[in-house]
Enzyme design. Structure first.
Site, mmCIF file in Angstrom:
data_model
loop_
_atom_site.group_PDB
_atom_site.id
_atom_site.type_symbol
_atom_site.label_atom_id
_atom_site.label_comp_id
_atom_site.label_asym_id
_atom_site.label_seq_id
_atom_site.Cartn_x
_atom_site.Cartn_y
_atom_site.Cartn_z
ATOM 1 N N CYS A 147 39.529 50.918 16.856
ATOM 2 C CA CYS A 147 38.395 50.016 16.684
ATOM 3 C C CYS A 147 37.767 50.139 15.292
ATOM 4 O O CYS A 147 36.824 49.421 14.976
ATOM 5 C CB CYS A 147 37.344 50.297 17.756
ATOM 6 S SG CYS A 147 38.012 50.196 19.427
ATOM 7 N N LYS A 204 29.074 52.684 25.857
ATOM 8 C CA LYS A 204 30.450 52.332 26.199
ATOM 9 C C LYS A 204 31.249 53.618 26.314
ATOM 10 O O LYS A 204 31.367 54.373 25.351
ATOM 11 C CB LYS A 204 31.052 51.420 25.124
ATOM 12 C CG LYS A 204 32.510 51.076 25.410
ATOM 13 C CD LYS A 204 33.055 50.057 24.447
ATOM 14 C CE LYS A 204 34.526 49.807 24.725
ATOM 15 N NZ LYS A 204 35.105 48.833 23.787
ATOM 16 N N ARG A 231 40.487 57.030 22.087
ATOM 17 C CA ARG A 231 39.213 56.578 21.532
ATOM 18 C C ARG A 231 38.076 57.585 21.747
ATOM 19 O O ARG A 231 36.902 57.244 21.657
ATOM 20 C CB ARG A 231 38.819 55.236 22.169
ATOM 21 C CG ARG A 231 39.852 54.115 22.025
ATOM 22 C CD ARG A 231 39.176 52.761 22.022
ATOM 23 N NE ARG A 231 40.036 51.628 22.374
ATOM 24 C CZ ARG A 231 40.956 51.109 21.573
ATOM 25 N NH1 ARG A 231 41.202 51.626 20.397
ATOM 26 N NH2 ARG A 231 41.663 50.058 21.977
ATOM 27 N N GLU A 275 21.945 56.704 22.752
ATOM 28 C CA GLU A 275 22.712 55.601 22.155
ATOM 29 C C GLU A 275 21.936 54.282 22.268
ATOM 30 O O GLU A 275 21.840 53.516 21.319
ATOM 31 C CB GLU A 275 24.066 55.450 22.866
ATOM 32 C CG GLU A 275 25.130 56.435 22.431
ATOM 33 C CD GLU A 275 25.800 56.023 21.124
ATOM 34 O OE1 GLU A 275 25.374 55.030 20.499
ATOM 35 O OE2 GLU A 275 26.759 56.706 20.717
ATOM 36 N N LYS A 312 28.961 50.026 29.915
ATOM 37 C CA LYS A 312 30.348 49.670 30.214
ATOM 38 C C LYS A 312 31.191 50.902 30.398
ATOM 39 O O LYS A 312 31.088 51.800 29.556
ATOM 40 C CB LYS A 312 30.881 48.842 29.037
ATOM 41 C CG LYS A 312 32.323 48.438 29.144
ATOM 42 C CD LYS A 312 32.764 47.813 27.852
ATOM 43 C CE LYS A 312 34.226 47.467 27.983
ATOM 44 N NZ LYS A 312 34.819 47.102 26.724
ATOM 45 N N SER A 323 38.018 45.339 33.294
ATOM 46 C CA SER A 323 39.311 44.878 33.796
ATOM 47 C C SER A 323 39.850 45.716 34.962
ATOM 48 O O SER A 323 40.300 45.169 35.966
ATOM 49 C CB SER A 323 40.320 44.845 32.656
ATOM 50 O OG SER A 323 40.432 46.121 32.047
HETATM 51 C C1 PBG Z 1 37.672 46.547 22.580
HETATM 52 C C2 PBG Z 1 37.238 46.273 23.974
HETATM 53 C C3 PBG Z 1 37.732 46.849 25.139
HETATM 54 C C4 PBG Z 1 37.099 46.221 26.194
HETATM 55 C C5 PBG Z 1 36.217 45.292 25.651
HETATM 56 N N1 PBG Z 1 36.312 45.356 24.274
HETATM 57 C C6 PBG Z 1 38.793 47.859 25.336
HETATM 58 C C7 PBG Z 1 38.673 49.177 24.719
HETATM 59 O O1 PBG Z 1 37.632 49.591 24.229
HETATM 60 O O2 PBG Z 1 39.705 49.847 24.714
HETATM 61 C C8 PBG Z 1 37.363 46.516 27.641
HETATM 62 C C9 PBG Z 1 37.139 45.377 28.557
HETATM 63 C C10 PBG Z 1 37.775 45.520 29.889
HETATM 64 O O3 PBG Z 1 38.448 46.510 30.235
HETATM 65 O O4 PBG Z 1 37.595 44.580 30.666
HETATM 66 N N2 PBG Z 1 36.798 47.281 21.820
HETATM 67 ZN ZN ZN Z 2 37.841 47.943 19.908
#
Ligand code: PBG
Ligand code: ZN
Length: 324
Positions: free
Chosen positions: A130, A195, A217, A233, A248, A274
């Site tokens: 990222c 996140k 990550r 955060e 998230k 997801s």
């Molecule tokens: C990318 C991003 C991700 C998601 C949203 N933006 C994946 C990640 O961080 O690897 C995940 C969304 C999902 O799983 O529905 N920065």
């Molecule tokens: Zn990303």
């Protein structure tokens, strides 16, 4: 209040009483639908792990946004899959990049629905991280400028709100400043503040082709074990100018949603990611759960925990149920 003087079942005995005392209600207004944009025409590639979701070229994407609007959904969030990737993720901030084109197409053809754009580099970098990579390390400060450029290019293309999901320190301030300097002080920032580094993103990384090529990550996304840090955060993002705070994933982090709701006086969003979607879809397909009921119960739980809005791949289906 002890039995038999008090009997909680008195107010559960019929649906009218139950409606009167119901504390949380889901509404179509709560949902934001994530969509995946690709270049080309007439493309609608199914995403195997996310039944009902596709990689869409602009023409088809516009159709889905119209459907969402007609269901009463107030917003979509766009993710892009570029044709080519490079170390600097240049397609993320290209004038004619895939998201920039998709935003333009949607804003041209559909009104009264907010188009939010996800700001990150991972779909656009060849290493899949990222941020900017220097000697196999993610260079925080060198990434900030690229993210600000990406956000500005989205807004120039017509994006109504930008949502940085990269988890670099200081990116909200950098993006806010760049938008303000360019005449976009009215465009809000929805910050992915808490996140977590989660395995629930698996299907998304397949859908968006964004898995890191080396490492993981963990040096930028949060440790799933931490809750106090989430408040820190979120507070930082408030200071830096965020308009909406996001948590998230949602389901394994309902406690975080609840704490952030209590401690932060901004709207709170939760991303029903997801993997959370895929698990329900898979169990539903096997006949092991009542998919529709589990979907509604899940979304309700996210709202009850304190989310004001829910980014969810169920948005259209849940809206259909609520409109019935
Ligand atoms: C990318 C991003 C991700 C998601 C949203 N933006 C994946 C990640 O961080 O690897 C995940 C969304 C999902 O799983 O529905 N920065
Ligand atoms: Zn990303």
């Amino acid at each position: 209040m002890i039995f038999p003087d008090y009997r909680p079942r008195r107010l559960r005995q019929n649906s009218c009483f139950r409606r009167m005392i119901r504390e949380t209600k889901l509404s179509v207004d709560d949902f934001i639908l994530p969509l995946f944009a690709v270049n080309g025409k007439g493309i609608k590639n199914p995403i195997p792990s996310m039944p009902g979701h596709y990689q869409l070229s602009c023409d088809n994407l516009v159709k889905v946004v119209k459907e969402a609007k007609n269901l009463g959904i107030p917003g979509v969030i766009l993710f892009g899959l570029p044709d080519k990737k490079d170390p600097l993720g240049t397609q993320a901030y290209a004038k004619n990049g895939v998201v920039q084109k998709a935003v333009k197409a949607v804003k041209d053809k559909v009104s009264d629905i907010m188009v939010i754009t996800d700001v990150c580099l991972c779909q656009y970098t060849d290493h899949g991280h990222c941020g900017f990579v220097n000697k196999n390390k993610i260079d925080n400060d060198a990434t900030l400028d690229l993210l600000a450029k990406t956000a500005l290019s989205h807004v120039n293309a017509g994006s109504d709100m930008v949502a940085p999901s990269d988890m670099m320190d200081g990116r909200v301030a950098e993006i806010r400043q760049s938008l303000d300097e360019n005449g976009f002080s009215d465009t809000p920032v929805m910050a992915y503040s808490a996140k977590y580094c989660s395995a629930y993103y698996g299907p998304f990384r397949e859908a968006a082709d964004s898995a890191p090529v080396f490492g993981d990550r963990r040096t930028y996304q949060m440790d799933p074990a931490n809750a106090v840090e989430a408040i820190r955060e979120a507070s930082m993002d408030v200071e830096e100018g965020a308009d909406i705070i996001m948590v998230k994933p949602a389901l394994s982090y309902l406690d975080i949603i609840c704490r952030i709701r209590e401690e932060i006086d901004l709207p709170v969003a939760a991303y029903n990611v997801s993997g959370e979607y895929s698990m329900i879809k898979a169990a539903g397909k096997m006949g092991w759960i009542d998919e529709e009921q589990v979907m509604m119960e899940t979304l309700l739980s996210i709202k009850r925990a304190g989310a004001d809005m829910i980014l969810t791949y169920f948005a259209k289906e849940a809206a259909t149920v609520l409109n019935r």
